[in-house]
Design a protein around this motif. Structure first.
Motif, PDB file in Angstrom:
ATOM      1  N   ILE A 149       0.855  -1.177   0.000  1.00 53.25           N
ATOM      2  CA  ILE A 149       0.000   0.000   0.000  1.00 53.25           C
ATOM      3  C   ILE A 149       0.893   1.229   0.000  1.00 53.25           C
ATOM      4  CG2 ILE A 149      -1.779   1.254   1.273  1.00 53.25           C
ATOM      5  CD1 ILE A 149      -2.627  -1.485   0.015  1.00 53.25           C
ATOM      6  N   LYS A 183      -0.291   4.710  -0.575  1.00 54.40           N
ATOM      7  CA  LYS A 183      -0.879   5.947  -0.058  1.00 54.40           C
ATOM      8  C   LYS A 183      -2.269   5.664   0.495  1.00 54.40           C
ATOM      9  CE  LYS A 183      -2.923   7.457  -4.406  1.00 54.40           C
ATOM     10  NZ  LYS A 183      -3.038   8.516  -5.385  1.00 54.40           N
ATOM     11  N   ASN A 184      -2.820   6.613   1.227  1.00 57.12           N
ATOM     12  CA  ASN A 184      -4.160   6.474   1.781  1.00 57.12           C
ATOM     13  C   ASN A 184      -5.186   6.466   0.661  1.00 57.12           C
ATOM     14  OD1 ASN A 184      -2.714   6.792   4.111  1.00 57.12           O
ATOM     15  ND2 ASN A 184      -3.754   8.644   4.781  1.00 57.12           N
ATOM     16  N   ALA A 185      -6.240   5.671   0.838  1.00 55.93           N
ATOM     17  CA  ALA A 185      -7.310   5.623  -0.147  1.00 55.93           C
ATOM     18  C   ALA A 185      -8.620   5.257   0.544  1.00 55.93           C
ATOM     19  CB  ALA A 185      -6.999   4.610  -1.235  1.00 55.93           C
ATOM     20  N   THR A 236     -11.341   2.447   4.319  1.00 57.40           N
ATOM     21  CA  THR A 236     -10.166   3.311   4.262  1.00 57.40           C
ATOM     22  C   THR A 236      -8.942   2.425   4.447  1.00 57.40           C
ATOM     23  OG1 THR A 236     -11.428   5.101   5.289  1.00 57.40           O
ATOM     24  CG2 THR A 236      -9.030   5.321   5.284  1.00 57.40           C
ATOM     25  N   GLU A 274      -4.570   2.475   4.580  1.00 60.76           N
ATOM     26  CA  GLU A 274      -3.391   3.316   4.752  1.00 60.76           C
ATOM     27  C   GLU A 274      -2.146   2.441   4.828  1.00 60.76           C
ATOM     28  OE1 GLU A 274      -4.163   5.335   8.424  1.00 60.76           O
ATOM     29  OE2 GLU A 274      -5.809   6.511   7.583  1.00 60.76           O
ATOM     30  N   ALA A 326      -1.044  -3.162   6.083  1.00 61.35           N
ATOM     31  CA  ALA A 326      -2.001  -2.091   5.827  1.00 61.35           C
ATOM     32  C   ALA A 326      -2.823  -1.838   7.078  1.00 61.35           C
ATOM     33  CB  ALA A 326      -2.922  -2.444   4.669  1.00 61.35           C
ATOM     34  N   ARG A 334      -6.959   1.907  -5.573  1.00 61.02           N
ATOM     35  CA  ARG A 334      -6.789   3.367  -5.518  1.00 61.02           C
ATOM     36  C   ARG A 334      -5.494   3.736  -4.799  1.00 61.02           C
ATOM     37  NH1 ARG A 334     -12.923   5.623  -4.234  1.00 61.02           N
ATOM     38  NH2 ARG A 334     -13.643   5.392  -6.387  1.00 61.02           N
ATOM     39  N   SER A 335      -5.136   2.976  -3.773  1.00 65.71           N
ATOM     40  CA  SER A 335      -3.907   3.283  -3.034  1.00 65.71           C
ATOM     41  C   SER A 335      -2.668   3.057  -3.892  1.00 65.71           C
ATOM     42  CB  SER A 335      -3.813   2.442  -1.763  1.00 65.71           C
ATOM     43  OG  SER A 335      -3.448   1.120  -2.062  1.00 65.71           O
TER      44      SER A 335
END
Length: 98
Positions: free
Chosen positions: A3, A5-7, A20, A22, A60, A84-85
């Motif tokens: 992972i 980035k945050n998504a 969510t 991270e 994560a 998305r992350s």
């Protein structure tokens, strides 16, 4: 999969779930809030962990806020948050594997 980035995926509407994700270095850290926790908490946890395992996510921090979503919706939201992350929506994703 790592992972990066945050998504976030999903909403807080009735019958949906917001996931969510991270970056973390402590394995999978899972937090679940659900309006049906007493009835389906174990199954929600299993679906999230199974989906992360299938996507080969090992580290994560995951927060799940469930508003009574179906299992298929939960799985799709976890997958979407992971992709998305990684900015995978702009890359070639092997959808047939999923």
């Amino acid at each position: 999969m790592r992972i990066e980035k945050n998504a976030i995926a999903g909403t807080l509407e009735s019958s949906d779930v917001q996931v969510t994700i991270e970056p973390s270095t402590n394995g999978i850290e899972l937090t679940i809030q659900s309006s049906v926790m007493n009835q389906y908490g174990r199954q929600i946890k299993k679906v999230v962990l199974d989906t992360l395992t299938k996507l080969e996510v090992e580290d994560a921090a995951v927060i799940v806020i469930d508003k009574g979503a179906l299992e298929c919706t939960l799985k799709a939201r976890v997958e979407c948050a992971v992709f998305r992350s990684l900015d995978a929506s702009h890359k070639n994703v092997s959808w047939e594997v999923l």
